[in-house]
Every structure is written in structure tokens, then in C-alpha cells.
Design an enzyme around this catalytic site. Structure first.
Site, short mmCIF file in Angstrom:
data_model
loop_
_atom_site.label_atom_id
_atom_site.label_comp_id
_atom_site.label_asym_id
_atom_site.label_seq_id
_atom_site.Cartn_x
_atom_site.Cartn_y
_atom_site.Cartn_z
N THR A 144 1.02 -1.26 -0.14
CA THR A 144 0.18 0.37 -0.20
C THR A 144 0.62 1.13 0.49
O THR A 144 1.64 1.61 0.62
CB THR A 144 -1.37 -0.55 1.22
OG1 THR A 144 -1.86 1.07 0.99
CG2 THR A 144 0.05 -0.40 2.14
N SER A 179 -1.68 3.14 10.40
CA SER A 179 -2.51 2.32 11.18
C SER A 179 -1.51 0.42 11.55
O SER A 179 -0.58 0.86 10.91
CB SER A 179 -3.41 2.63 10.82
OG SER A 179 -3.41 1.68 9.67
N TYR A 181 -2.93 -1.80 10.51
CA TYR A 181 -3.16 -2.31 9.22
C TYR A 181 -1.87 -1.54 8.17
O TYR A 181 -1.50 -3.20 7.94
CB TYR A 181 -4.33 -1.64 8.46
CG TYR A 181 -4.54 -2.09 6.79
CD1 TYR A 181 -4.37 -2.96 6.44
CD2 TYR A 181 -4.93 -0.88 6.74
CE1 TYR A 181 -4.23 -3.16 5.57
CE2 TYR A 181 -3.99 -0.64 4.78
CZ TYR A 181 -3.82 -2.03 4.49
OH TYR A 181 -3.73 -2.35 2.88
N HIS A 182 -1.92 -0.81 7.61
CA HIS A 182 -0.41 -0.25 7.07
C HIS A 182 0.34 -0.58 7.87
O HIS A 182 1.59 -1.08 6.95
CB HIS A 182 -0.36 1.22 7.30
CG HIS A 182 -1.71 1.62 6.38
ND1 HIS A 182 -3.13 2.25 6.76
CD2 HIS A 182 -1.64 2.08 4.48
CE1 HIS A 182 -3.91 2.75 6.16
NE2 HIS A 182 -3.35 2.46 4.40
N LYS A 185 1.50 -3.79 6.64
CA LYS A 185 2.26 -4.32 4.77
C LYS A 185 3.80 -3.46 4.97
O LYS A 185 4.31 -4.21 4.57
CB LYS A 185 1.18 -3.13 3.81
CG LYS A 185 0.20 -3.07 3.86
CD LYS A 185 -0.14 -4.44 3.37
CE LYS A 185 -1.83 -4.58 2.67
NZ LYS A 185 -1.77 -5.62 1.85
P1 NAD Z 1 -11.49 -7.62 0.63
O1 NAD Z 1 -10.85 -7.89 1.62
O2 NAD Z 1 -12.14 -7.93 -0.74
O3 NAD Z 1 -10.22 -9.19 -0.23
C1 NAD Z 1 -8.95 -9.36 0.95
C2 NAD Z 1 -9.76 -10.97 0.46
O4 NAD Z 1 -8.72 -11.94 1.72
C3 NAD Z 1 -10.73 -11.29 1.31
O5 NAD Z 1 -12.02 -12.50 0.22
C4 NAD Z 1 -10.65 -12.82 2.55
O6 NAD Z 1 -11.00 -13.07 3.01
C5 NAD Z 1 -9.13 -12.88 2.68
N1 NAD Z 1 -8.23 -13.66 2.77
C6 NAD Z 1 -8.13 -12.70 4.33
N2 NAD Z 1 -7.31 -13.30 4.59
C7 NAD Z 1 -7.07 -14.45 4.71
C8 NAD Z 1 -6.54 -15.66 5.27
N3 NAD Z 1 -5.71 -15.69 6.43
N4 NAD Z 1 -6.61 -16.88 4.57
C9 NAD Z 1 -6.93 -16.81 3.76
N5 NAD Z 1 -8.18 -15.87 2.50
C10 NAD Z 1 -7.83 -14.42 3.52
O7 NAD Z 1 -9.60 -7.04 0.91
P2 NAD Z 1 -9.12 -6.28 -1.28
O8 NAD Z 1 -10.28 -4.60 -1.46
O9 NAD Z 1 -10.08 -6.81 -2.29
O10 NAD Z 1 -7.78 -5.69 -1.21
C11 NAD Z 1 -6.86 -6.86 -1.61
C12 NAD Z 1 -5.33 -6.03 -1.14
O11 NAD Z 1 -4.75 -5.48 -1.65
C13 NAD Z 1 -5.37 -6.54 0.67
O12 NAD Z 1 -3.68 -6.95 1.20
C14 NAD Z 1 -5.61 -4.92 0.90
O13 NAD Z 1 -4.75 -4.08 1.76
C15 NAD Z 1 -4.86 -4.42 -0.48
N6 NAD Z 1 -4.96 -3.25 -0.78
C16 NAD Z 1 -6.50 -2.49 -1.53
C17 NAD Z 1 -6.95 -1.29 -1.32
C18 NAD Z 1 -8.12 -1.47 -1.92
O14 NAD Z 1 -8.22 0.23 -2.00
N7 NAD Z 1 -9.45 -1.85 -2.04
C19 NAD Z 1 -5.35 -0.36 -1.80
C20 NAD Z 1 -4.52 -0.70 -1.96
C21 NAD Z 1 -3.81 -1.45 -1.03
N1 USQ Z 2 -11.83 9.58 5.25
C1 USQ Z 2 -12.69 10.69 5.27
N2 USQ Z 2 -14.07 10.39 5.08
C2 USQ Z 2 -13.50 9.32 5.21
C3 USQ Z 2 -13.60 7.96 5.44
C4 USQ Z 2 -12.10 8.24 5.00
O1 USQ Z 2 -12.07 12.02 5.22
O2 USQ Z 2 -15.33 8.83 5.77
C5 USQ Z 2 -9.92 10.42 4.40
C6 USQ Z 2 -9.36 9.32 5.71
O3 USQ Z 2 -9.20 10.10 7.41
C7 USQ Z 2 -7.66 9.30 5.27
C8 USQ Z 2 -8.58 9.67 3.75
O4 USQ Z 2 -9.48 10.19 3.79
O5 USQ Z 2 -6.99 10.71 5.35
C9 USQ Z 2 -8.56 8.29 3.17
O6 USQ Z 2 -8.88 7.39 3.49
P1 USQ Z 2 -9.49 6.22 3.57
O7 USQ Z 2 -10.67 4.82 4.04
O8 USQ Z 2 -10.24 6.22 2.36
O9 USQ Z 2 -8.41 4.99 2.77
P2 USQ Z 2 -7.27 4.79 3.47
O10 USQ Z 2 -7.89 3.91 5.30
O11 USQ Z 2 -5.69 4.56 3.61
O12 USQ Z 2 -7.16 2.95 3.34
C10 USQ Z 2 -7.49 2.58 1.97
C11 USQ Z 2 -7.80 0.95 1.79
C12 USQ Z 2 -6.65 -0.25 2.44
C13 USQ Z 2 -5.61 0.73 1.01
C14 USQ Z 2 -5.23 2.35 1.33
C15 USQ Z 2 -3.89 2.45 0.46
O13 USQ Z 2 -8.50 0.45 2.56
O14 USQ Z 2 -6.94 -1.33 1.78
O15 USQ Z 2 -4.27 0.00 1.70
O16 USQ Z 2 -6.67 2.91 1.43
S1 USQ Z 2 -3.28 3.90 0.68
O17 USQ Z 2 -4.33 5.50 1.57
O18 USQ Z 2 -2.42 4.31 -0.17
O19 USQ Z 2 -2.37 3.76 1.69
#
Ligand code: NAD
Ligand code: USQ
Length: 404
Positions: A144, A179, A181-182, A185
Site C-alpha cells: 500500500t 495505522s 493495518y498499514h 504491510k
Molecule cells: P478484500 O477484503 O475484499 O479481499 C481480501 C480477501 O482475502 C478476502 O476475501 C478475505 O476473505 C481473504 N483473506 C484475508 N485473510 C485471509 C487468510 N488468512 N486466508 C485466506 N483468505 C484470506 O480486500 P481488497 O480491497 O480486495 O484488497 C486486496 C488487497 O489489496 C489487500 O491486501 C489490501 O491491503 C490491498 N489493497 C487494497 C486497496 C483498496 O483500495 N481496495 C488499496 C491498496 C491495497
Molecule cells: N476519510 C474521510 N472520510 C471518510 C473516510 C476517510 O475524510 O469517511 C479520509 C481519511 O481520514 C484518510 C483518507 O480519507 O485521510 C483516506 O482514507 P480511506 O478510508 O479512503 O483509505 P485508507 O484508510 O488509506 O485505506 C484504503 C484501503 C486500504 C489501502 C489504502 C491505500 O482501505 O486497503 O491500503 O487505501 S493508501 O491510502 O494509499 O494507503
């Protein structure tokens, strides 16, 4: 190519599975339905109605004639991961299988530990399975952009050349994630780097920005193939949430000053990026890092874009400044390089072309499914009291042109 997709029931994983299958690759998906269970835990759900993985695979096979194997199990179980790798013998492993939510990871100690165990242990198992059963395979790992945080210098693609006391080296770019979560990664990135340096694996860490959009060419074939779309405070990203709030008549939940800037990309560009990465693997022993996004916006710019688009469709959209439940910089420098994927041939879609057709219109289609109680933020980065709703500080009423 034999492509193993970890997290193949998720938002990006399911879309990727169909995309690669349609292009003739042999695809297998792994999932343990954790994401569906986390929604059950919180009383929330995807806005788009999604079939079970097995039903979606059956629809896919009947429409396209392409087979897709499924392995149901937890990446935290070594015996399961070992069996999948021995059985499928992947040439590419696309790893989405993690908990992806910053707010979920900040609920309390239990959710932080769960996110760390799930993500870090799962990825360690994948690395050991590659070492032992698929040492020539290419790991395409979803990281991420949030690993870098918001430093007051330009963000490079993974590595930075440093001169220190007269000596030079190229080292991993410093990380300041915002966070729990981050942070997982960042830990994954270190573990992958280690596995490439020490065991000679090959990997690409895709530091992805925030993904938006519901439609891909494959989901357009049939609504039974739709992927998930979340808008609740834990799993919905700001842009998804703003689209749902605009349609539901709820003031857009802008946190803090609203100048938090991030990289964004259309889900169709995620698919392009992952394909370009897969078709151009790095040499053995190398961990490559690509910054995967196409445009950058502040959250205020997103709110205005949604307000303008929804107002043109006849909705009345207010924007509310909420006290920020997160601890983050609300005004900062942001200039992240993202040329590597463009150099490989990425042709970006723009938010302005996607917002109405692929988002607001689809949200309107499913507006009866909106759970309003899931929208107002309650999870805080610091306070122990999670139940008190975060307060609205100021409401901005739109003028006729959607600006203030
Ligand atoms: P998502 O939650 O929809 O998909 C993740 C899938 O992985 C889910 O179906 C979940 O059940 C499965 N999973 C999680 N832990 C598991 C485990 N231990 N064993 C087997 N399956 C497991 O999330 P997404 O939005 O599709 O994101 C996919 C990936 O991309 C994530 O790693 C996320 O951090 C990364 N990512 C997403 C975004 C975004 O905006 N969606 C942005 C940047 C990075
Ligand atoms: N935010 C608002 N209002 C909301 C929700 C969020 O203002 O209702 C703000 C947050 O405070 C933050 C920004 O929007 O400053 C982004 O938040 P987000 O919830 O849209 O995204 P984030 O928490 O960063 O996470 C999402 C995905 C995650 C991925 C990440 C990419 O859920 O899986 O890793 O985006 S990045 O942002 O580049 O780290």
C-alpha cells in the site's frame, strides 16, 4: 500461466480471477471468507449483492467455459498453504489475502493483533511455501502507498539513493505508516525483501493507492459476477462512502481539514497493473517495488467531485466536516513517483470518466441495501470510548454549481 490468487473472494481478488481466466490463464483462488465473516461481526454488508464464491465460479464457468479451481482455507494454517502449493504448482502468486482495513485494525488490541497475525503470518507462510515448492514463481504482493506515510520529501518507488558521511547506497525508502493495518504491510515488505535476498525468490511489491469503481469488463457480462463494494466506516474507503452518502442524502463525512492527499486508481487499472507486472517478472533474487496509482486527490477534492456529479443527477448533497477520528496529517506535502507501471504500458482511466457510470449509477441501483447506521464513524485512533459518534464540526451547504 498457472496463476494462484490469494484472497480470490475479495473485492480485487475476484475481479482479478475473472480477468486472468478470461485471458486463458489457468486460475486457482484461495480464500477463507474472512472478509464476509468480519461483516457479520459488525452487522454490515457489501452494497452490491454478491453470490457465494462457489456460485460465482459456477456462473463464470457456464458463461465462459473456463474452469477456476478453489481452495478454501486459512493462509495462517501452514498445512493448508503447503497443500495448495504442492497441488497447484503456481508460476505466479498474486497475493491479496489480507485484512485491508485501517479502521478495523484500530478498534482495539484484539483487532490490531488479529490484523497483524493474519497478514504477517499468512505472508510468511506464502514465502516459505514458495521457497520449498515454487522457487521460480513470481510473487505479486499487494502492498500500500500508506506504507510511506506523508513525508516532507518526494516519495520514490520503493528505494532511495542516500549519501551519508561521504558514502552512497540505494536503500528501502523510509516508512511511516499511519495505522496498525498499514504497519502490517511494512512488515510484509521487509519479510519479502529478506526472502528475495536470502533465498533468491523473485517478487514485486505493488504499493497501491486507494482503488475505486465497481465495474470491470468481466462484471459487465452478468450481475451475478459482481464484486463487493463496501461503504461502512471500517471497510469503505472515503470515495465509496461519499458516493453512498450522496445517494442516501447523508452529508459527506469529510474528516478534519480535508487536505489529506492520497493516490487513487480505477479497479480496471488495478487489473491492468497486475497483468503488466505478471507478464514482466523481475529476475531471481530481486524485490521490485512499483507505486500503483494513477491520480492524486485530497479528500476535499473527492467530496467536491462527488457533490458535483451527484448534484447533476438531481441529488442534494451536503458536505460535513467531522472531527477527525484518525491521527494523521491534515495538511502535508505529497508527491509520489509512479512511472514504472506507465513505462510498462499502463493506460489510466480517470476518475472523471468513472464516477457517474461505474459508481454513482450503480450505487443508485442498489440504494435499498444501504445500512445507514454503518456510515457514521465511531472507531477512533486514540480514545478508548469507541461508541460515541464522532461529531460534525461544520456543515457546508452546496451552492447551485456544487461549489462553496
Ligand atoms: P478484500 O477484503 O475484499 O479481499 C481480501 C480477501 O482475502 C478476502 O476475501 C478475505 O476473505 C481473504 N483473506 C484475508 N485473510 C485471509 C487468510 N488468512 N486466508 C485466506 N483468505 C484470506 O480486500 P481488497 O480491497 O480486495 O484488497 C486486496 C488487497 O489489496 C489487500 O491486501 C489490501 O491491503 C490491498 N489493497 C487494497 C486497496 C483498496 O483500495 N481496495 C488499496 C491498496 C491495497
Ligand atoms: N476519510 C474521510 N472520510 C471518510 C473516510 C476517510 O475524510 O469517511 C479520509 C481519511 O481520514 C484518510 C483518507 O480519507 O485521510 C483516506 O482514507 P480511506 O478510508 O479512503 O483509505 P485508507 O484508510 O488509506 O485505506 C484504503 C484501503 C486500504 C489501502 C489504502 C491505500 O482501505 O486497503 O491500503 O487505501 S493508501 O491510502 O494509499 O494507503
Amino acid at each position: 500461466m498457472r496463476v494462484l490468487i490469494l484472497g480470490g473472494d475479495g473485492y480485487l481478488g475476484w475481479s482479478t480471477a475473472m480477468y486472468f481466466s478470461r485471458r486463458g490463464h489457468e486460475v486457482a483462488v484461495v480464500d477463507n471468507f474472512l472478509r464476509r465473516r468480519m461483516h457479520l461481526e459488525r452487522g454490515t454488508d457489501s452494497l452490491t449483492p454478491i453470490l457465494s464464491l462457489h456460485e460465482r465460479v459456477r456462473v463464470w464457468q457456464s458463461l465462459t467455459g473456463q474452469n477456476m479451481a478453489t481452495y478454501i482455507g486459512d493462509l495462517q494454517e501452514w498445512a493448508f498453504v503447503e497443500r495448495v502449493f504442492k497441488d497447484f504448482q503456481p508460476e505466479t502468486v498474486i497475493h491479496y489475502g489480507e485484512i485491508p482495513s485501517a479502521p478495523y485494525s484500530m478498534i482495539d488490541v484484539h483487532h490490531a493483533v488479529q490484523t497483524h497475525q493474519n497478514n504477517v503470518v499468512g505472508t510468511l507462510h506464502v514465502l516459505f511455501a514458495m521457497r520449498d515448492y515454487a522457487p521460480n514463481a513470481h510473487l505479486v504482493k499487494l502492498g500500500t502507498m500508506g506504507e510511506y506515510g506523508t513525508p516532507n520529501i518526494d516519495i520514490e518507488e520503493g528505494y532511495i539513493e542516500i549519501e551519508h558521511n561521504g558514502r552512497k547506497d540505494t536503500l528501502p525508502f523510509p516508512k511511516q505508516p499511519g495505522s496498525m493495518y498499514h504497519l502490517t504491510k511494512v512488515h510484509d515488505s521487509h519479510n519479502i525483501h529478506f526472502a528475495c535476498r536470502i533465498w533468491g525468490l523473485r517478487a514485486t511489491d505493488l504499493n497501491q493507492g486507494v482503488v475505486y469503481g465497481i465495474e470491470t469488463d468481466e462484471t459487465r457480462l452478468d450481475d451475478r459476477l459482481l464484486t463487493r463494494f463496501d461503504y461502512d466506516e471500517a471497510f469503505g474507503t472515503a470515495l465509496n462512502r461519499f458516493c453512498v452518502q450522496a445517494v442516501a442524502g447523508i452529508p459527506l463525512t469529510l474528516y478534519g481539514k480535508g487536505n489529506q492527499t492520497r493516490g487513487y486508481l480505477d479497479i480496471r487499472d488495478t487489473l491492468q497493473c497486475v497483468e503488466l507486472t505478471t507478464l514482466n517478472p523481475p529476475p531471481a533474487g530481486k524485490m521490485r517495488v512499483f507505486n500503483q496509482f494513477t491520480e492524486q486527490f485530497s479528500v476535499t477534492e473527492l467530496a467536491y467531485a462527488v457533490q458535483k456529479a451527484a448534484t447533476a443527477l438531481g441529488y442534494t448533497v451536503e458536505i460535513a466536516h467531522y472531527e477527525n477520528p484518525r491521527i494523521e496529517m491534515e495538511e502535508h506535502y505529497y508527491n509520489a513517483k509512479h512511472t514504472a507501471l506507465l513505462d510498462l504500458g499502463l493506460k489510466p482511466h480517470l476518475l472523471s470518466d468513472t464516477l457517474v457510470e461505474s459508481m454513482i449509477n450503480r450505487v443508485t441501483q442498489f440504494k435499498d441495501r444501504i445500512i445507514e447506521d454503518a456510515i457514521v464513524p465511531r472507531i477512533r485512533w486514540k480514545s478508548g470510548d469507541q461508541m460515541q459518534k464522532v461529531q460534525v464540526v461544520e456543515k457546508l451547504v452546496p451552492s447551485s454549481n456544487g461549489r462553496h
